[in-house]
Design a protein around this motif. Structure first.
Motif, PDB file in Angstrom:
ATOM      1  N   SER A  70       0.828  -1.210   0.000  1.00 48.03           N
ATOM      2  CA  SER A  70       0.000   0.000   0.000  1.00 48.03           C
ATOM      3  C   SER A  70       0.861   1.257   0.000  1.00 48.03           C
ATOM      4  CB  SER A  70      -0.931   0.003   1.211  1.00 48.03           C
ATOM      5  OG  SER A  70      -0.197  -0.065   2.425  1.00 48.03           O
ATOM      6  N   PHE A  71       2.019   1.192   0.669  1.00 50.67           N
ATOM      7  CA  PHE A  71       2.919   2.353   0.677  1.00 50.67           C
ATOM      8  C   PHE A  71       3.483   2.602  -0.719  1.00 50.67           C
ATOM      9  CE2 PHE A  71       7.022   4.444   1.261  1.00 50.67           C
ATOM     10  CZ  PHE A  71       6.658   5.516   2.064  1.00 50.67           C
ATOM     11  N   PHE A  72       3.925   1.549  -1.395  1.00 50.63           N
ATOM     12  CA  PHE A  72       4.447   1.712  -2.753  1.00 50.63           C
ATOM     13  C   PHE A  72       3.324   2.074  -3.728  1.00 50.63           C
ATOM     14  CE2 PHE A  72       8.194  -0.052  -0.961  1.00 50.63           C
ATOM     15  CZ  PHE A  72       9.238   0.244  -1.816  1.00 50.63           C
ATOM     16  N   ALA A  73       2.087   1.692  -3.400  1.00 45.49           N
ATOM     17  CA  ALA A  73       0.949   2.088  -4.232  1.00 45.49           C
ATOM     18  C   ALA A  73       0.787   3.605  -4.246  1.00 45.49           C
ATOM     19  CB  ALA A  73      -0.325   1.422  -3.733  1.00 45.49           C
ATOM     20  N   LEU A  74       1.128   4.259  -3.132  1.00 45.89           N
ATOM     21  CA  LEU A  74       1.093   5.724  -3.093  1.00 45.89           C
ATOM     22  C   LEU A  74       2.051   6.313  -4.124  1.00 45.89           C
ATOM     23  CD1 LEU A  74       1.144   6.274   0.798  1.00 45.89           C
ATOM     24  CD2 LEU A  74      -0.832   6.483  -0.712  1.00 45.89           C
ATOM     25  N   PHE A  75       3.238   5.716  -4.233  1.00 45.73           N
ATOM     26  CA  PHE A  75       4.212   6.164  -5.231  1.00 45.73           C
ATOM     27  C   PHE A  75       3.654   6.026  -6.641  1.00 45.73           C
ATOM     28  CE2 PHE A  75       7.989   4.871  -2.311  1.00 45.73           C
ATOM     29  CZ  PHE A  75       7.810   6.028  -1.569  1.00 45.73           C
ATOM     30  N   LYS A 268      -8.521  19.091 -11.206  1.00 44.90           N
ATOM     31  CA  LYS A 268      -7.735  18.311 -12.166  1.00 44.90           C
ATOM     32  C   LYS A 268      -7.062  17.108 -11.518  1.00 44.90           C
ATOM     33  CE  LYS A 268      -8.656  20.910 -15.694  1.00 44.90           C
ATOM     34  NZ  LYS A 268      -9.512  20.389 -16.792  1.00 44.90           N
ATOM     35  N   ILE A 269      -6.709  17.225 -10.235  1.00 46.64           N
ATOM     36  CA  ILE A 269      -6.012  16.123  -9.560  1.00 46.64           C
ATOM     37  C   ILE A 269      -6.893  15.479  -8.492  1.00 46.64           C
ATOM     38  CG2 ILE A 269      -3.754  17.154  -9.998  1.00 46.64           C
ATOM     39  CD1 ILE A 269      -3.730  18.088  -7.089  1.00 46.64           C
ATOM     40  N   GLU A 270      -8.202  15.694  -8.594  1.00 43.55           N
ATOM     41  CA  GLU A 270      -9.115  15.203  -7.559  1.00 43.55           C
ATOM     42  C   GLU A 270      -9.070  13.679  -7.433  1.00 43.55           C
ATOM     43  OE1 GLU A 270     -13.529  16.480  -6.064  1.00 43.55           O
ATOM     44  OE2 GLU A 270     -13.285  16.082  -8.204  1.00 43.55           O
ATOM     45  N   LYS A 271      -9.032  12.974  -8.567  1.00 43.71           N
ATOM     46  CA  LYS A 271      -8.992  11.517  -8.527  1.00 43.71           C
ATOM     47  C   LYS A 271      -7.718  11.024  -7.852  1.00 43.71           C
ATOM     48  CE  LYS A 271     -11.838  10.862 -12.664  1.00 43.71           C
ATOM     49  NZ  LYS A 271     -11.881  10.336 -14.063  1.00 43.71           N
ATOM     50  N   MET A 272      -6.600  11.684  -8.189  1.00 46.47           N
ATOM     51  CA  MET A 272      -5.337  11.308  -7.580  1.00 46.47           C
ATOM     52  C   MET A 272      -5.381  11.529  -6.073  1.00 46.47           C
ATOM     53  SD  MET A 272      -1.491  12.792  -8.331  1.00 46.47           S
ATOM     54  CE  MET A 272      -1.801  14.426  -7.650  1.00 46.47           C
ATOM     55  N   LEU A 273      -5.912  12.682  -5.644  1.00 42.74           N
ATOM     56  CA  LEU A 273      -5.977  12.980  -4.222  1.00 42.74           C
ATOM     57  C   LEU A 273      -6.895  12.016  -3.484  1.00 42.74           C
ATOM     58  CD1 LEU A 273      -6.199  16.888  -4.318  1.00 42.74           C
ATOM     59  CD2 LEU A 273      -4.225  15.489  -3.720  1.00 42.74           C
ATOM     60  N   PHE A 274      -8.011  11.667  -4.107  1.00 38.56           N
ATOM     61  CA  PHE A 274      -8.946  10.736  -3.477  1.00 38.56           C
ATOM     62  C   PHE A 274      -8.296   9.368  -3.271  1.00 38.56           C
ATOM     63  CE2 PHE A 274     -12.461   7.691  -3.440  1.00 38.56           C
ATOM     64  CZ  PHE A 274     -13.295   8.265  -2.486  1.00 38.56           C
ATOM     65  N   CYS A 275      -7.610   8.886  -4.308  1.00 39.49           N
ATOM     66  CA  CYS A 275      -6.916   7.585  -4.194  1.00 39.49           C
ATOM     67  C   CYS A 275      -5.814   7.639  -3.143  1.00 39.49           C
ATOM     68  CB  CYS A 275      -6.326   7.191  -5.544  1.00 39.49           C
ATOM     69  SG  CYS A 275      -7.550   6.817  -6.829  1.00 39.49           S
ATOM     70  N   LEU A 276      -5.076   8.747  -3.097  1.00 41.63           N
ATOM     71  CA  LEU A 276      -4.003   8.884  -2.118  1.00 41.63           C
ATOM     72  C   LEU A 276      -4.541   8.879  -0.694  1.00 41.63           C
ATOM     73  CD1 LEU A 276      -1.713  11.589  -3.791  1.00 41.63           C
ATOM     74  CD2 LEU A 276      -1.215   9.166  -3.510  1.00 41.63           C
ATOM     75  N   ILE A 277      -5.677   9.520  -0.483  1.00 44.04           N
ATOM     76  CA  ILE A 277      -6.264   9.558   0.861  1.00 44.04           C
ATOM     77  C   ILE A 277      -6.683   8.165   1.304  1.00 44.04           C
ATOM     78  CG2 ILE A 277      -8.257  10.371   2.196  1.00 44.04           C
ATOM     79  CD1 ILE A 277      -8.121  12.972   0.549  1.00 44.04           C
ATOM     80  N   GLY A 280      -3.645   5.933   1.645  1.00 43.91           N
ATOM     81  CA  GLY A 280      -2.846   6.416   2.766  1.00 43.91           C
ATOM     82  C   GLY A 280      -3.399   5.973   4.107  1.00 43.91           C
ATOM     83  N   VAL A 281      -4.721   6.020   4.257  1.00 44.22           N
ATOM     84  CA  VAL A 281      -5.353   5.568   5.504  1.00 44.22           C
ATOM     85  C   VAL A 281      -5.137   4.067   5.698  1.00 44.22           C
ATOM     86  CG1 VAL A 281      -7.578   5.222   6.660  1.00 44.22           C
ATOM     87  CG2 VAL A 281      -7.067   7.411   5.580  1.00 44.22           C
ATOM     88  N   VAL A 282      -5.296   3.297   4.605  1.00 45.24           N
ATOM     89  CA  VAL A 282      -5.068   1.844   4.679  1.00 45.24           C
ATOM     90  C   VAL A 282      -3.620   1.551   5.048  1.00 45.24           C
ATOM     91  CG1 VAL A 282      -5.012  -0.290   3.332  1.00 45.24           C
ATOM     92  CG2 VAL A 282      -6.922   1.309   3.052  1.00 45.24           C
ATOM     93  N   CYS A 283      -2.694   2.260   4.404  1.00 41.47           N
ATOM     94  CA  CYS A 283      -1.265   2.065   4.661  1.00 41.47           C
ATOM     95  C   CYS A 283      -0.925   2.367   6.113  1.00 41.47           C
ATOM     96  CB  CYS A 283      -0.451   2.956   3.721  1.00 41.47           C
ATOM     97  SG  CYS A 283       1.338   2.865   3.968  1.00 41.47           S
ATOM     98  N   LEU A 284      -1.439   3.479   6.623  1.00 41.41           N
ATOM     99  CA  LEU A 284      -1.151   3.861   8.004  1.00 41.41           C
ATOM    100  C   LEU A 284      -1.707   2.841   8.986  1.00 41.41           C
ATOM    101  CD1 LEU A 284       0.051   5.907   9.929  1.00 41.41           C
ATOM    102  CD2 LEU A 284      -2.039   7.276   9.723  1.00 41.41           C
ATOM    103  N   SER A 285      -2.917   2.364   8.738  1.00 42.79           N
ATOM    104  CA  SER A 285      -3.541   1.379   9.633  1.00 42.79           C
ATOM    105  C   SER A 285      -2.753   0.072   9.662  1.00 42.79           C
ATOM    106  CB  SER A 285      -4.976   1.104   9.187  1.00 42.79           C
ATOM    107  OG  SER A 285      -5.750   2.278   9.171  1.00 42.79           O
ATOM    108  N   LEU A 286      -2.389  -0.440   8.484  1.00 42.87           N
ATOM    109  CA  LEU A 286      -1.686  -1.730   8.412  1.00 42.87           C
ATOM    110  C   LEU A 286      -0.283  -1.646   8.998  1.00 42.87           C
ATOM    111  CD1 LEU A 286      -2.782  -2.912   4.852  1.00 42.87           C
ATOM    112  CD2 LEU A 286      -3.585  -3.771   7.052  1.00 42.87           C
ATOM    113  N   ASN A 287       0.391  -0.528   8.807  1.00 38.13           N
ATOM    114  CA  ASN A 287       1.741  -0.406   9.355  1.00 38.13           C
ATOM    115  C   ASN A 287       1.727  -0.182  10.860  1.00 38.13           C
ATOM    116  OD1 ASN A 287       3.991  -0.452   7.189  1.00 38.13           O
ATOM    117  ND2 ASN A 287       2.379   0.755   6.229  1.00 38.13           N
ATOM    118  N   LEU A 288       0.698   0.461  11.367  1.00 40.36           N
ATOM    119  CA  LEU A 288       0.526   0.533  12.823  1.00 40.36           C
ATOM    120  C   LEU A 288       0.301  -0.863  13.393  1.00 40.36           C
ATOM    121  CD1 LEU A 288      -1.748   3.700  13.229  1.00 40.36           C
ATOM    122  CD2 LEU A 288       0.624   3.459  13.976  1.00 40.36           C
TER     123      LEU A 288
END
Length: 396
Positions: A70-75, A268-277, A280-288
């Motif tokens: 999930s972290f690399f998915a952000l990249f 213009k970047i709304e889709k990107m921001l939505f996916c990142l959010i 990002g929440v999934v990544c933070l939860s799993l790494n915690l």
């Protein structure tokens, strides 16, 4: 004529050029560069997900694989979606250049210079932060090699067991990983370097863009204060012959342009921001969860700790910048309220009253109608991540 790319975006330009995403340099070679780097980054994510196919999946194993994937998915999301919108970004930068060329006096240029310095500091700090994270990951990759530790232990306490080597991240390449171990490790580290450069380069470019609009909000406040002052009220003509009404209109015009450019960028970047959010929440939860599942093996928490730190930092910076936009818009209407508009001629009073009514509603930077960028949103996202982590941990 001063170009913004040399004033506002000089360090951002260097970062984006290294990954083939600078909007003003899109040659055939640059496209090949992007395809090559994107392939490395995307294959890294794919090979992190393949263990879910080739190995027996348990809840803990799935969480471990997805915590890094999930972290690399952000990249991957940020790198590829910015490339898709690169022509839009070029157009937005040209619009900023056009507005900059129409600034009127040295005080307005001084305001922009103030934000230019702020952007440079922010970009420098985040670049250093990205370099430190890259160095930390590469160092951890080297220190976590079982072979490395075995050599040290062999000096202290000789043993006859051949060392086993393990990757810092769970991956499956469908080849003999012992034979190609160092190539695989190189792939992981290179893909992280590309992703970190993309995150910092793209992120700081968007921050610079939004900080420029903050400067436009401040210029609008300056113009409204200059237009409605004691000297102006005594004589409806300014020294340079421009009427008070025209000066107020110019303040309103640059304020509206700042709002329009902010909305245009986010749309213009709304889709990107939505996916990142979401990711990002999934990544933070799993790494915690990975950190909480620590069992006397320090290598199990080193990478989750790095990922958690980066996710929280990125969430905070993004929401802080959005909050700054809202605050600057509010400052404009506070400036309108503070001037002695009640001493102005009646037609000017009516215009200013319309402005005061407009200021009753805050301007916010939102994503998909679900997330409104602010420090409160940052707290909400972190709270949601901790809540999901708690649910996962309680069902372990």
């Amino acid at each position: 004529m001063i170009r913004l790319e040399t004033q506002f975006f000089n360090l951002n330009k260097i970062l984006l050029l290294t990954i083939g995403l600078w909007p003003y340099r899109q040659s055939y070679f640059t496209r090949l560069q992007f395809i090559f780097l994107s392939t490395i980054l995307t294959t890294s994510l794919i090979f992190q997900c393949t263990p879910l196919i080739s190995q027996k999946c348990t809840p803990n194993f799935v969480a471990k694989v997805l915590s890094s994937a999930s972290f690399f998915a952000l990249f991957v999301i940020k790198y590829n979606m910015f490339c898709i919108n690169i022509e839009t970004m070029k157009d937005l930068l040209e619009q900023l250049q056009h507005i900059y060329n129409k600034l009127k006096d040295k005080n307005e240029f001084a305001i922009i210079d103030e934000y230019r310095s702020s952007v440079k500091r922010c970009t420098t700090v985040l670049t250093l932060y990205g370099i430190c994270s890259i160095c930390a990951l590469i160092l951890c990759s080297c220190l976590l090699l079982s072979e490395f530790w075995s050599k040290i232990l062999d000096v202290i306490l000789p043993i006859n067991v051949s060392p086993s080597r393990s990757l810092p991240i769970t991956m499956e390449y469908f080849v003999d990983q012992e034979t190609y171990f160092y190539w695989i490790l190189l792939h992981i580290n290179v893909s992280y370097c590309i992703g970190a450069t993309a995150m910092v380069g793209i992120g700081t470019t968007l921050i610079a863009y939004l900080q420029y609009t903050c400067g436009m909000f401040k210029i609008s406040s300056y113009r409204i204060k200059r237009a409605v002052n004691i000297n102006t009220l005594k004589n409806t003509k300014l020294k340079n012959g421009v009427s008070t009404l025209q000066e107020i209109i110019s303040a309103i015009d640059i304020h509206r342009q700042a709002i329009r450019l902010s909305k245009l960028l986010v749309s213009k970047i709304e889709k990107m921001l939505f996916c990142l959010i979401i990711v990002g929440v999934v990544c933070l939860s799993l790494n915690l969860f990975q950190i909480a599942s620590y069992e006397d093996n320090i290598k199990e928490i080193l990478f989750p700790f790095i990922f958690v730190t980066i996710c929280i930092t990125y969430m905070f910076v993004a929401n802080y910048v959005a909050q700054d936009i809202t605050d600057h818009n509010s400052d404009f209407f506070a400036a309108v309220y503070d001037v002695k508009w009640y001493e102005a001629p009646l037609h000017i009073q009516k215009l200013i009253l319309f402005l005061l009514q407009k200021g009753a509603k805050d301007f916010t930077v939102g994503v998909g109608g679900l997330f409104v960028g602010s420090l409160e949103c940052f707290a909400t996202l972190v709270k949601a991540s901790v809540s999901y982590f708690t649910v996962i941990y309680s069902t372990q």
